[in-house]
Write an enzyme that holds these catalytic residues in place. Structure first.
Site, short mmCIF file in Angstrom:
data_model
loop_
_atom_site.label_atom_id
_atom_site.label_comp_id
_atom_site.label_asym_id
_atom_site.label_seq_id
_atom_site.Cartn_x
_atom_site.Cartn_y
_atom_site.Cartn_z
N CYS A 279 0.83 -1.20 0.00
CA CYS A 279 0.00 0.00 0.00
C CYS A 279 0.86 1.25 0.00
O CYS A 279 0.42 2.31 -0.40
CB CYS A 279 -0.93 -0.01 1.21
SG CYS A 279 -0.03 -0.37 2.71
N GLU A 381 -5.15 2.96 -8.11
CA GLU A 381 -4.17 2.03 -7.55
C GLU A 381 -4.08 0.79 -8.44
O GLU A 381 -5.08 0.12 -8.68
CB GLU A 381 -4.57 1.62 -6.13
CG GLU A 381 -3.53 0.76 -5.45
CD GLU A 381 -3.94 0.30 -4.06
OE1 GLU A 381 -5.05 -0.25 -3.91
OE2 GLU A 381 -3.15 0.48 -3.11
P1 NAD Z 1 -9.80 -6.58 -0.16
O1 NAD Z 1 -10.53 -5.34 0.19
O2 NAD Z 1 -10.23 -7.34 -1.35
O3 NAD Z 1 -9.86 -7.62 1.05
C1 NAD Z 1 -9.46 -7.25 2.36
C2 NAD Z 1 -10.16 -8.15 3.35
O4 NAD Z 1 -11.57 -7.83 3.35
C3 NAD Z 1 -10.06 -9.63 3.03
O5 NAD Z 1 -9.90 -10.37 4.23
C4 NAD Z 1 -11.40 -9.93 2.39
O6 NAD Z 1 -11.77 -11.29 2.48
C5 NAD Z 1 -12.31 -9.04 3.20
N1 NAD Z 1 -13.60 -8.74 2.56
C6 NAD Z 1 -13.90 -8.73 1.24
N2 NAD Z 1 -15.20 -8.45 1.05
C7 NAD Z 1 -15.75 -8.24 2.27
C8 NAD Z 1 -17.07 -7.92 2.73
N3 NAD Z 1 -18.09 -7.73 1.89
N4 NAD Z 1 -17.26 -7.79 4.05
C9 NAD Z 1 -16.22 -7.96 4.92
N5 NAD Z 1 -14.98 -8.30 4.55
C10 NAD Z 1 -14.74 -8.44 3.24
O7 NAD Z 1 -8.24 -6.19 -0.25
P2 NAD Z 1 -7.02 -7.12 -0.68
O8 NAD Z 1 -7.08 -7.34 -2.14
O9 NAD Z 1 -6.92 -8.30 0.23
O10 NAD Z 1 -5.77 -6.18 -0.32
C11 NAD Z 1 -5.22 -5.25 -1.20
C12 NAD Z 1 -5.62 -3.84 -0.80
O11 NAD Z 1 -5.23 -3.60 0.55
C13 NAD Z 1 -4.95 -2.76 -1.60
O12 NAD Z 1 -5.90 -1.78 -1.94
C14 NAD Z 1 -3.93 -2.17 -0.65
O13 NAD Z 1 -3.56 -0.83 -0.91
C15 NAD Z 1 -4.63 -2.32 0.65
N6 NAD Z 1 -3.68 -2.27 1.76
C16 NAD Z 1 -3.67 -1.15 2.54
C17 NAD Z 1 -2.79 -1.05 3.59
C18 NAD Z 1 -2.76 0.18 4.45
O14 NAD Z 1 -2.29 0.08 5.58
N7 NAD Z 1 -3.24 1.31 4.00
C19 NAD Z 1 -1.91 -2.10 3.85
C20 NAD Z 1 -1.94 -3.22 3.04
C21 NAD Z 1 -2.86 -3.30 1.99
#
Ligand code: NAD
Length: 479
Positions: A279, A381
Site C-alpha cells: 500500500c 491504484e
Molecule cells: P480486499 O478489500 O479485497 O480484502 C481485504 C479483506 O476484506 C479480506 O480479508 C477480504 O476477504 C475481506 N472482505 C472482502 N469483502 C468483504 C465484505 N463484503 N465484508 C467484509 N470483509 C470483506 O483487499 P485485498 O485485495 O486483500 O488487499 C489489497 C488492498 O489492501 C490494496 O488496496 C492495498 O492498498 C490495501 N492495503 C492497505 C494497507 C494500508 O495500511 N493502507 C496495507 C496493506 C494493503
C-alpha cells in the site's frame, strides 16, 4: 488440514480452500478450513463470553503471553518466512523481514500492556478528584488483506489483546497459512479459550457477519477502498467503532539536486520490490526537468539487472504476482497506460514460467515515461510493479503533483536541499513522509496510516494504537 480456532478448539469448516504457491502453481501450500456464517457467529459469541475474564487479567499476564508469542515468532522467522514467501510470493529476505517485524510488534505491545496509564486532573470544583483511564472495547473484529500475511494480523492482534480485548480475526482468503501459524502460536502460548478466534473464510460471508453482528464492538480493517467503504457503511449503520487502512497512489519526488543513486534506489525499491504489492509502494515518480533523462536512463538500466523468479530462490529480486486475477489487473493497467499515450520505456511483460520451468504469475516490472497526471495509471491504484514517471518543471510543481491524488498514505522526496526537504515534510498531504528513503518500509514502534482516501479513524501501531483499541473513562470522586 488446517482448521479454524473457535472457543479454544480447532474445528472443521464448511468448505476447504487450497492455498497455492504463486511461484509454482503446481505446489499446494496446504488446505485450510473455511468457516461459514454460523461458525463466525459462534466465534463472536465465544469472544463475548471470554471478555469478562480477559479484560480483568493483570498487565503481567498479558505481557507474558504476548512476549512468549513474540519470542516464538522471532525464533521461527526463517521457517515462517519461508511459508509466507511460498503463499504470498514476496522474496525470502522480504518475507523473513516481515516475520521479524511481527515478532517485534508482539514484544512491543507486551510492553504496552504494562504501560497502560491514565491521568489525574484537578477538578474545577472543590474537593472533587478527576481520573481519566483507558478500558478495553470488548470484542474486536479484525479483517486483513493478503499482501502482509503476518505483519498486518500482528499489528492489529497484538494491541487488541494487550489492551484487554477479545478478538475474532478473518484473514485474507489467499494467505491463510501465516494467519493460521499465528493462531497456533497464540493458542499454545496459553491464551484462555475464546479470547482469540480465527475464522478463515470468504469476505462476503464471514467478513459480512463480523460487520453486522452486534456482538462485535469494533472493526479494524485493512484492504481495498471498495471493501473499506462497505465496512464503513455497515459499522456506521449500527454505530460500531471502526478503523480503515486502504489504498494508495504514493508519489516519490526526485529533484534536480538529488543524489542520483539514492533517488534510483528509492524508486526501484518502493516501486518494484514485493512485486509492487504494498500500500506504500511508489507508483508515481515525479521528476524535475534537470535530472529527468538521467534518472529515467538509470532506472531502466537498473531494471535490466532485476531477477524475476521463484520467491524462495536465492538471488531473486522480484517474486511473482499473488494470483492470476491480480496479474490480469496489472496487465490491464499496462495496456491502459499504452492506450492513454504513455511510453512503456521498460518491462511490462508477463512471464509464464520461471528459470526452472515452473508455471507462476510472473511479471517483469514496468516503467512508463511521458505520463500526464490525469491518466488512469496515475490516478488509480494498480497494486503491481508499475512506475509512471511524470515531469515537473520545479519543486513547487512537483509538490502540487504529489498532492494531486485522492489518496494520502506515504509520500517521498529525493533531495539534498534542506529547504525543500523541510518544506516537503510539512506540506506533503500524507500520513507518512520519507526524505531520501523509499516510500515503503516503516518502523514497527511508531504510528502508521494515512489521510484523505487512504485511511479513516485513529492511527495503527506504536503508542497511538491505544486510541483505537481502548475507550476513555472520566471518573469524578468527592472525597
Ligand atoms: P480486499 O478489500 O479485497 O480484502 C481485504 C479483506 O476484506 C479480506 O480479508 C477480504 O476477504 C475481506 N472482505 C472482502 N469483502 C468483504 C465484505 N463484503 N465484508 C467484509 N470483509 C470483506 O483487499 P485485498 O485485495 O486483500 O488487499 C489489497 C488492498 O489492501 C490494496 O488496496 C492495498 O492498498 C490495501 N492495503 C492497505 C494497507 C494500508 O495500511 N493502507 C496495507 C496493506 C494493503
Amino acid at each position: 488440514m488446517h482448521r479454524n480456532l473457535i472457543n479454544g478448539e480447532w474445528v472443521e469448516g464448511a468448505r476447504v480452500s487450497r492455498n497455492i504457491n504463486p511461484s509454482d502453481t503446481r505446489d499446494l501450500v496446504g488446505e485450510y478450513a473455511q468457516a461459514d456464517a454460523a461458525q463466525a457467529r459462534q466465534a463472536i459469541a465465544a469472544a463475548r463470553a471470554a471478555f469478562a475474564g480477559w479484560s480483568v487479567t493483570t498487565p503481567q499476564q498479558r505481557f507474558d503471553l504476548l512476549d512468549a508469542a513474540g519470542s516464538e515468532i522471532l525464533a521461527r522467522k526463517a521457517e515462517l518466512g519461508d511459508l509466507l514467501a511460498r503463499e504470498e510470493g514476496k522474496t525470502l529476505p522480504e518475507a523473513i523481514g516481515e516475520v521479524a517485524r511481527a515478532g517485534n510488534i508482539f514484544k512491543f505491545f507486551a510492553g504496552e500492556a504494562l504501560r497502560v496509564g491514565g491521568e489525574v486532573i484537578g477538578s474545577v470544583r472543590p474537593g472533587v478528584g478527576v481520573e481519566v483511564t483507558r478500558e478495553p472495547l470488548g470484542v474486536v473484529g479484525l479483517i486483513t488483506p493478503w499482501n502482509f500475511p503476518i505483519a498486518i494480523p500482528a499489528w492489529k492482534l497484538a494491541p487488541a489483546l494487550a489492551f484487554g480485548n477479545c478478538v475474532v480475526m478473518k484473514p485474507a482468503d489467499l494467505v491463510p497459512g501465516s494467519a493460521w501459524a499465528l493462531a497456533d502460536i497464540l493458542h499454545r502460548a496459553g491464551l484462555p479459550k475464546g479470547v482469540f478466534n480465527l475464522v478463515m473464510g470468504r469476505g462476503s460471508e464471514v467478513g459480512a457477519v463480523l460487520l453486522e453482528d452486534k456482538g462485535v464492538d469494533a472493526i479494524s480493517f485493512t484492504g481495498s477502498v471498495a471493501t473499506g467503504q462497505r465496512v464503513a457503511a455497515a459499522c456506521a449503520a449500527r454505530m460500531a467503532k471502526f478503523q480503515l487502512e486502504m489504498g494508495g497512489k504514493n508519489p516519490f519526488v526526485v529533484l534536480d539536486d538529488a543524489d542520483l543513486a539514492v533517488a534510483v534506489n528509492c524508486a526501484v525499491q518502493s516501486g518494484f520490490f514485493s512485486t509492487g504489492q504494498r500500500c506504500t509502494a511508489s507508483s508515481r515518480v515525479i521528476v524535475t526537468e534537470g535530472i529527468h533523462d538521467r534518472f529515467v536512463a538509470a532506472v531502466a538500466e537498473k531494471m535490466k539487472a532485476l531477477k524475476v523468479d521463484d520467491a524462495r530462490k536465492a538471488g531473486t529480486d522480484i517474486g511473482p504476482v499473488v494470483d492470476s486475477a491480480q496479474l490480469a489487473q496489472d496487465l490491464d493497467y499496462i495496456e491502459i497506460g499504452r492506450k492513454e499515450g504513455a511510453t512503456l520505456a521498460a518491462g511490462g511483460e508477463a512471464i509464464e514460467r520461471n528459470a526452472d520451468g515452473a508455471p507462476g504469475f510472473y511479471l517483469r516490472p514496468a516503467l512508463f515515461t511521458e505520463t500526464t497526471p490525469g491518466m488512469r495509471i496515475n490516478r488509480e491504484e494498480i497494486f503491481g510493479p508499475v512506475i509512471s514517471v511524470i515531469r515537473a518543471k520545479d519543486y513547487d510543481e512537483a509538490l502540487a503533483l504529489a498532492n494531486d491524488t485522492p489518496f494520502g498514505l506515504s509520500s517521498g522526496i529525493a533531495t539534498t536541499s534542506l529547504k525543500h526537504a523541510t518544506h516537503f515534510k510539512r506540506h506533503a498531504q500524507a500520513g507518512m513522509v520519507m526524505v531520501n528513503l523509499p516510500t515503503a518500509g516503516v518502523d514497527y514502534h511508531v504510528p502508521f496510516g494515512g489521510r484523505k482516501g487512504s485511511s479513516y479513524g485513529p492511527r495503527e501501531q506504536g503508542r497511538y494504537a491505544a486510541e483505537f483499541y481502548t475507550t476513555v473513562k472520566t471518573a469524578y470522586t468527592q472525597a
